[in-house]
Write a protein that holds these residues in place. Structure first.
Motif, mmCIF file in Angstrom:
data_model
loop_
_atom_site.group_PDB
_atom_site.id
_atom_site.type_symbol
_atom_site.label_atom_id
_atom_site.label_comp_id
_atom_site.label_asym_id
_atom_site.label_seq_id
_atom_site.Cartn_x
_atom_site.Cartn_y
_atom_site.Cartn_z
ATOM 1 N N GLY A 41 0.605 -1.150 0.015
ATOM 2 C CA GLY A 41 -0.103 0.010 0.077
ATOM 3 C C GLY A 41 0.760 1.188 -0.107
ATOM 4 N N LEU A 42 1.842 1.388 -0.874
ATOM 5 C CA LEU A 42 2.666 2.321 -0.866
ATOM 6 C C LEU A 42 2.016 3.530 -1.577
ATOM 7 C CD1 LEU A 42 6.497 0.975 -0.928
ATOM 8 C CD2 LEU A 42 5.405 2.144 1.003
ATOM 9 N N THR A 43 1.250 3.038 -2.133
ATOM 10 C CA THR A 43 0.509 4.216 -2.986
ATOM 11 C C THR A 43 -0.126 5.211 -1.930
ATOM 12 O OG1 THR A 43 -1.045 4.721 -4.730
ATOM 13 C CG2 THR A 43 -1.691 3.072 -3.344
ATOM 14 N N ASP A 44 -0.716 4.643 -0.612
ATOM 15 C CA ASP A 44 -1.425 5.309 0.317
ATOM 16 C C ASP A 44 -0.335 5.838 1.162
ATOM 17 O OD1 ASP A 44 -4.162 5.398 -0.504
ATOM 18 O OD2 ASP A 44 -3.824 3.240 -0.277
ATOM 19 N N TYR A 45 1.047 5.935 1.043
ATOM 20 C CA TYR A 45 1.926 6.621 1.642
ATOM 21 C C TYR A 45 2.473 7.937 1.049
ATOM 22 C CZ TYR A 45 6.090 7.399 4.644
ATOM 23 O OH TYR A 45 7.019 7.909 5.411
#
Length: 773
Positions: free
Chosen positions: A72-76
């Motif tokens: 979920g790095l797109t949400d970081y």
């Protein structure tokens, strides 16, 4: 019969205009999509050094993409400018670090010294050499091989060293647990090897895409984004040209549209006159399925409360790594909080509309369809399963729970912003929405067939039903995206969800629903309402469908979107601002009627919807969508300001308005005391003051400082964590606690109101009687 024929003729003409408009804009969108897919940046089978040794393989790169998605790095952070904003933009950061590695290579090779120890003159000479070298496209299409220079290979190794430090024993990654990425376990869509190095390979590919010229072109695959002078990335001239043209289009569009609105009178006319006041009965008997719709709104408020609490947690991570000393990042890391925060927003807003549809179906038909209550219960529990299951899966995938590792893309975190829920949950959600359509069909289709109430009523019901069908239909775009999809291909379809589904189809359904309710409450004439709905739909979809092209500026799409996205995005502002006039019209109709009106709480939130439509979706949307601004601003807090004021201000307030309308009809009259009305009013003011406060105190000024930082130092620098920890930004972030708390108090009050109403519902006594329509 004569009047009916005239009405049918009028609607036929408007229908043709709407259909031609839809055919035109979707043809542009789909044709542009083919250009996008045709012009995708290559994903080489291998990247090799001058000797032919493989440095990065195709499988390494795709495995790195899977790592990025699973955790979920797109949400970081962001990639190619898309995602969340606490972490870096990995494209811009990778480009910067990769260039520094090349600088060090040449300093050591040419001068035998470290880069930092040589003179400024020599540093400038090296930068010029590197800038020229990286712009050359060395991809060989015949062999599907990318040849890297020795300096580029050194840059890749330098980048690997950097990200090993960032993701292994990484105390500097605010809001993320240390060693979050399992470096050795190979899950689906991954290959054997060190997972952090594979993630770096994927980041490097995006850096190469953004700094290498397209074949036979003088600009990169991303139209020279991100802004970085060391890479030779400056804003293309087309961005400035189309920004100027878009302003001219906006001015001309305002004049033309206002002329058409006044010339053909596309306002909703009041349905009453002196001595002929409407009788509005909010206390008619209800059916079993209508009574069951109330539980949907309890879930709405519970999800809403959890969502805003997660938002407060995320805001705190910007200020410090812990939550007042508690290491919550090991339980609820930032990327998980963001995933839930965004997903819950879509869930609770959509659930309020599901509940409204459940309530309206018997009201449209005039009776309770057989076994309707059973279907309503099935839909409700399916919703609970999808919400709870998807959130649990995202939690397990990000924190490396064993069960969610191998099938992470099915049951865990799917890895794309706005469609975080795994593919299994996406399919279940689609099935649930189709069940909702079946529930509506059982009331709408028989009513549409009978045509007992005349052509006008049938047309209005048909519009509402078609708007309902569009909600699950356009969400099907999620099925085209898989974990190994090319980022350009995936983002083309993802924006069908983010922009077209959320901002287009939801908006259109809302406009139709409000029009239907205005007629249903006998406040506006049906013919004027239908005409107004056609006009609004033509404007909304005519501008909004192609207007989503502003998302395609910099992520590797065809440069034609600079023109299409700029002009149509400017036109999007007009219908959004005109909707505030409709909000005023609705209020004026109620005010001037002089009757005892039972739906005042609904109209309080409708008024706020109109205001935020003009400010949040309209003004702030236009502020960030112009190419010349978007080039530097993309992925900063100005984007966050637009997102919050649009999602919470428009869709949130509208959903609460719809919720209160239904709850007024399914609850006992005596519960609606002046005290309850006052609580609702307080809730509305607190939420909207809180939303305005967080925008004015934090999001807009921080976004301005971030834009100034990007212009001065480059986009990569504006996205560093240190930006948020320096004065005066850190003080603004701490000050945001006040409006955030005010907003949360407003939500808590509304939760209390809904709970009180839920325990004071009317009994279901109209299952075998005519239901008020």
């Amino acid at each position: 019969m004569k009047n009916q024929g005239q009405g049918e003729h009028t609607y036929r003409r408007l229908t043709k205009v709407l259909l031609v408009t839809l055919a035109a804009v979707f043809s542009i969108l789909i044709a542009g999509g083919f250009l996008i897919f045709k012009n995708e940046a290559p994903r080489p089978q291998k990247m090799v050094d001058p000797a032919g040794t493989t440095i990065i393989s195709h499988s390494d790169m795709l495995s790195g993409q899977a790592v990025y998605e699973k955790y979920g790095l797109t949400d970081y952070g962001t990639l190619l400018g898309n995602g969340s904003y606490l972490g870096p933009d990995y494209t811009a950061e990778s480009l910067h670090i990769y260039l520094r590695g090349m600088d060090h290579y040449y300093a050591n090779t040419l001068y035998g010294k470290s880069y930092n120890s040589i003179s400024d003159f020599r540093q400038d000479a090296i930068k010029a050499k590197v800038k020229k070298e990286i712009r050359v496209n060395r991809y060989d299409k015949a062999t599907d091989t990318l040849k890297l220079t020795n300096a580029q290979v050194a840059g890749v190794k330098y980048l690997q060293k950097y990200y090993r430090h960032e993701f292994v024993n990484n105390p500097r990654q605010a809001g993320l647990p240390e060693n979050m990425i399992n470096q050795k376990t190979t899950d689906e869509f991954m290959s054997n090897g060190n997972k952090v190095d594979q993630l770096t390979s994927y980041f490097f590919w995006t850096a190469w895409v953004s700094s290498t010229n397209r074949p036979n072109r003088e600009f990169t695959y991303t139209n020279n984004w991100p802004y970085d002078l060391d890479a030779g990335n400056v804003m293309p001239a087309e961005a400035m040209v189309w920004t100027a043209i878009s302003v001219a289009v906006l001015v001309a569009g305002v004049g033309v549209i206002i002329w058409y609105q006044r010339r053909y009178h596309f306002d909703m006319d009041a349905a009453y006159s002196e001595g002929n006041m409407p009788v509005i009965n909010a206390d008619a008997p209800i059916t079993t399925s209508q009574r069951k719709s109330a539980k949907y709104f309890m879930i709405v408020m519970l999800m809403f409360l959890v969502q805003v609490l997660l938002g407060a947690l995320m805001a705190h991570y910007y200020s410090e790594n812990t939550f007042f000393g508690l290491d919550l990042q090991n339980i609820w890391p930032f990327n998980l909080a963001k995933s839930w925060h965004l997903q819950l927003a879509i869930f609770w807003i959509a659930t309020s509309w599901l509940g409204a549809g459940v309530y309206l179906t018997p009201r449209v038909l005039g009776r309770e369809p057989k076994h309707q209550g059973v279907l309503v219960d099935i839909l409700f529990w399916a919703l609970i399963v999808v919400v709870g299951g998807s959130m649990l899966g995202e939690w397990g995938a990000i924190l490396n729970w064993k069960f969610f590792n191998n099938k992470w893309w099915l049951f865990g975190h799917f890895g794309w912003e706005y469609i975080e829920l795994g593919k299994f949950w996406q399919i279940l959600l689609i099935i649930g929405m189709l069940l909702w359509v079946v529930i509506l069909m059982r009331g709408f289709i028989p009513k549409m067939r009978k045509k007992l109430d005349g052509y006008d009523r049938t047309r209005l019901i048909t519009l509402l039903f078609m708007g309902s069908i569009a909600i699950p239909a356009f969400y099907l775009a999620t099925l085209f995206i898989l974990p190994h999809s090319h980022v350009t291909f995936a983002d083309y379809w993802r924006w069908w969800i983010v922009h077209l589904w959320v901002e287009g189809i939801f908006e259109s359904f809302a406009v139709i629903l409000i029009g239907y309710l205005m007629v249903d409450m006998k406040l506006t004439t049906i013919k004027s309402t239908i005409r107004a709905l056609y006009f609004q739909l033509i404007l909304l979809l005519g501008s909004g469908v192609v207007g989503m092209g502003h998302h395609y500026f910099w992520e590797g799409d065809h440069s034609i979107w600079l023109a299409l996205g700029a002009c149509f995005s400017a036109l999007e502002v007009i219908p959004l601002c005109l909707l505030i006039w409709e909000a005023w019209t609705h209020y004026r109709v109620v005010r001037d009627s002089g009757i005892e009106f039972p739906y005042k709480p609904t109209f309080v939130f409708l008024a706020w919807t109109g205001i935020w439509n003009a400010i949040g979706a309209g003004a702030l949307g236009f502020l960030i969508n112009a190419p010349a601004i978007n080039y530097f601003e993309h992925g900063t807090q100005w984007t966050s300001a637009h997102a919050h004021t649009s999602m919470a201000g428009v869709y949130g307030m509208l959903s609460l308005a719809i919720m209160l309308f239904v709850l007024r009809n399914v609850s006992k009259k005596e519960i609606w005391t002046p005290k309850l009305h006052k609580m609702i009013s307080w809730s509305a003011w607190l939420m909207n003051i809180g939303l305005a406060g967080m925008t004015i105190i934090a999001l807009l000024p921080i976004g301005y400082l971030q834009l100034a930082d990007a212009l001065k130092h480059g986009y990569w620098h504006a996205r560093l964590l240190s930006f948020y920890r320096d004065s005066p930004v850190v003080e603004m972030l701490w000050a945001r606690i006040v409006p955030d708390s005010i907003f949360i108090i407003g939500v808590v009050i509304m939760l209390f109101v809904v709970a009180k109403i839920f325990f004071n519902l009317k009994p279901a006594t109209a299952d075998h009687e005519d239901v008020q329509e």
